[in-house]
Design an enzyme around this catalytic site. Structure first.
Site, PDB file in Angstrom:
ATOM      1  CB  VAL A 194       0.052   9.360   8.308  1.00 11.87           C
ATOM      2  CG1 VAL A 194      -1.128   8.970   9.181  1.00 11.87           C
ATOM      3  CG2 VAL A 194      -0.273   9.103   6.841  1.00 11.87           C
ATOM      4  N   GLY A 197      11.251  11.650   7.964  1.00 16.63           N
ATOM      5  CA  GLY A 197      10.359  12.722   8.416  1.00 16.63           C
ATOM      6  C   GLY A 197      11.108  14.047   8.502  1.00 16.63           C
ATOM      7  CB  ALA A 213       7.091   2.133   9.437  1.00 15.89           C
ATOM      8  CE1 TYR A 256       5.274  -0.192   4.742  1.00 18.60           C
ATOM      9  CE2 TYR A 256       3.758  -0.592   2.918  1.00 18.60           C
ATOM     10  CZ  TYR A 256       4.066   0.048   4.107  1.00 18.60           C
ATOM     11  OH  TYR A 256       3.166   0.906   4.662  1.00 18.60           O
ATOM     12  CG  ASN A 281      -3.896   4.157  -2.526  1.00 20.23           C
ATOM     13  OD1 ASN A 281      -4.317   3.030  -2.237  1.00 20.23           O
ATOM     14  ND2 ASN A 281      -2.912   4.346  -3.375  1.00 20.23           N
ATOM     15  CG  HIS A 308       2.422   8.018  -2.480  1.00 18.32           C
ATOM     16  ND1 HIS A 308       2.988   8.376  -1.287  1.00 18.32           N
ATOM     17  CD2 HIS A 308       2.299   6.673  -2.452  1.00 18.32           C
ATOM     18  CE1 HIS A 308       3.193   7.296  -0.558  1.00 18.32           C
ATOM     19  NE2 HIS A 308       2.786   6.252  -1.245  1.00 18.32           N
ATOM     20  CG  LEU A 309      -1.777   8.909  -9.314  1.00 17.55           C
ATOM     21  CD1 LEU A 309      -0.913   8.840 -10.567  1.00 17.55           C
ATOM     22  CD2 LEU A 309      -3.052   8.077  -9.501  1.00 17.55           C
ATOM     23  NE  ARG A 323      -3.336   0.728  -5.979  1.00 10.65           N
ATOM     24  CZ  ARG A 323      -3.405  -0.199  -6.949  1.00 10.65           C
ATOM     25  NH1 ARG A 323      -4.587  -0.539  -7.458  1.00 10.65           N
ATOM     26  NH2 ARG A 323      -2.324  -0.797  -7.394  1.00 10.65           N
TER      27      ARG A 323
HETATM   28  N1  UDP Z   1       0.813   5.553 -10.475  1.00  8.95           N
HETATM   29  C1  UDP Z   1       1.026   6.064 -11.754  1.00  8.95           C
HETATM   30  N2  UDP Z   1       1.987   7.038 -11.893  1.00  8.95           N
HETATM   31  C2  UDP Z   1       2.708   7.532 -10.846  1.00  8.95           C
HETATM   32  C3  UDP Z   1       2.479   7.011  -9.560  1.00  8.95           C
HETATM   33  C4  UDP Z   1       1.525   6.011  -9.412  1.00  8.95           C
HETATM   34  O1  UDP Z   1       0.388   5.653 -12.718  1.00  8.95           O
HETATM   35  O2  UDP Z   1       3.564   8.415 -11.052  1.00  8.95           O
HETATM   36  C5  UDP Z   1      -0.232   4.538 -10.283  1.00  8.95           C
HETATM   37  C6  UDP Z   1       0.284   3.253  -9.626  1.00  8.95           C
HETATM   38  O3  UDP Z   1       0.715   2.345 -10.614  1.00  8.95           O
HETATM   39  C7  UDP Z   1      -0.971   2.777  -8.889  1.00  8.95           C
HETATM   40  C8  UDP Z   1      -1.707   4.060  -8.523  1.00  8.95           C
HETATM   41  O4  UDP Z   1      -1.167   5.075  -9.393  1.00  8.95           O
HETATM   42  O5  UDP Z   1      -1.797   2.045  -9.760  1.00  8.95           O
HETATM   43  C9  UDP Z   1      -1.469   4.486  -7.093  1.00  8.95           C
HETATM   44  O6  UDP Z   1      -0.078   4.438  -6.826  1.00  8.95           O
HETATM   45  P1  UDP Z   1       0.560   5.030  -5.491  1.00  8.95           P
HETATM   46  O7  UDP Z   1       2.048   4.853  -5.596  1.00  8.95           O
HETATM   47  O8  UDP Z   1       0.058   6.421  -5.276  1.00  8.95           O
HETATM   48  O9  UDP Z   1      -0.043   4.138  -4.347  1.00  8.95           O
HETATM   49  P2  UDP Z   1      -0.023   2.542  -4.112  1.00  8.95           P
HETATM   50  O10 UDP Z   1      -1.405   2.077  -4.488  1.00  8.95           O
HETATM   51  O11 UDP Z   1       1.047   1.955  -4.952  1.00  8.95           O
HETATM   52  O12 UDP Z   1       0.231   2.424  -2.659  1.00  8.95           O
END
Ligand code: UDP
Length: 317
Positions: free
Chosen positions: A12, A36, A73, A139, A168, A185-186, A217
């Protein structure tokens, strides 16, 4: 303006730095490059590789800065549970060193990168800025403590501070995207499958009380998020600490994300359905009404844009 960006080598921070430079500001980035990447700092910004604790004082005294944008952070929730002391020291400790250095250098405007994790498991959605803050991870607790410290510095030292609570963040901008190691991250994990870097993506939990059983999300494009920082910079008013949520005000499930990634990439993206991840609330959606009403911010990019921009960057690599 002459601006100090802490954490400007991160995801970011680097995208915001690119936007600040485009708007004609002069930027110095202070980043220890522990997570970073020096090559993510956009051309035109000067990078100083050091910690806030060791260098904030000297850097702020060396020039006449107008404001600070504070991103530096530690931000991995699971790691914060394993190493709470490290998170308190790195996040709150280093932030206090920065704020005191700002006070001594008489730089009193600051935009802070806060998080939806300050709210914890919400009682209702969409979440507004006046809803209870009950973080469920170290966190989130450290970020909330920094928000609280900023309120004191505004009140007692005349700081003009704005905390932006991100939901997100996703997408890419100007060749800058997510490069976390490990990646949690997803969207990045789903696209890694399409790119051939992983055989399948795990879906954490399919029995949540949501329409399709997976977590919901509020995804926001990193470039829309960056625009909000420019508006926030203009809104720092001496003696005030303001908090704004940053999301699009609408939710997408894990399945929605997988489908969007399949559409964009044309890849079948195999999934495996696994147990829920500890501590994941079922729905996290922001009310961004306050920043829209008060600062005129409007997101212009949707989930498809986030996935398409992140995918374009992966394909360039
Ligand atoms: N998630 C998932 N598989 C992954 C990573 C994340 O199913 O490989 C889900 C996670 O449980 C959450 C959503 O995707 O419900 C978003 O997760 P992320 O880690 O991207 O962001 P967060 O909301 O935890 O900050």
């Amino acid at each position: 303006m002459k601006l100090l960006v802490t954490g400007g080598a991160g995801y970011v921070g680097s995208v915001v730095t690119a936007h600040l430079l485009e708007a004609g500001h002069s930027v110095v980035v202070l980043d220890d490059c522990s997570t970073g990447h020096a090559d993510a700092v956009p051309h035109g910004a000067r990078l100083i590789v050091d910690t806030l604790r060791d260098a904030a004082e000297t850097v702020l005294a060396s020039d006449s800065f107008d404001a600070v944008l504070h991103f530096a952070a530690k931000s991995v929730t699971g790691e914060s549970v394993r190493r709470p002391g490290f998170y308190w020291e790195q996040n709150l400790g280093h932030s206090l060193a920065l704020f005191d250095a700002m006070r001594r250098a008489d730089v009193r405007r600051i935009v802070f990168s806060s998080t939806a994790a300050t709210y914890g498991d919400p009682e209702r959605t969409p979440i507004t800025e006046t809803d209870p803050t009950r973080p469920v991870s170290p966190y989130g607790a450290t970020k909330l403590a920094i928000d609280t410290a900023l309120a004191s510095y505004a009140d007692l030292h005349g700081f003009g501070a704005v905390s932006l609570r991100y939901f997100n963040v996703a997408g890419a901008y100007a060749g800058l995207g997510e490069r976390h190691d490990p990646e949690t991250h997803l969207i990045a994990n789903v696209l890694a499958v399409a790119a051939g870097h992983a055989p399948e993506v795990k879906i954490f939990g399919t029995d949540y009380p949501t329409a399709d059983g997976t977590c919901v999300r509020d995804y926001i494009h990193v470039a829309d998020l960056a625009q909000a920082h420019l508006l926030a910079l203009g809104a720092c008013a001496a003696g005030r600490h303001e908090v704004f949520n940053l999301g699009r005000g609408s939710g997408h499930s894990v399945w929605d994300v997988v489908k969007a990634c399949r559409d964009v990439t044309g890849h079948s993206i195999p999934v495996s359905l696994t147990e829920p991840r500890a501590g994941d609330p079922s729905v996290l959606v922001a009310s961004s009404r306050k920043i829209t009403d008060e600062l005129g911010w409007k997101p212009t990019r949707d989930l498809h844009d986030m996935v398409a921009d992140a995918w374009a960057l992966i394909q360039r690599a």
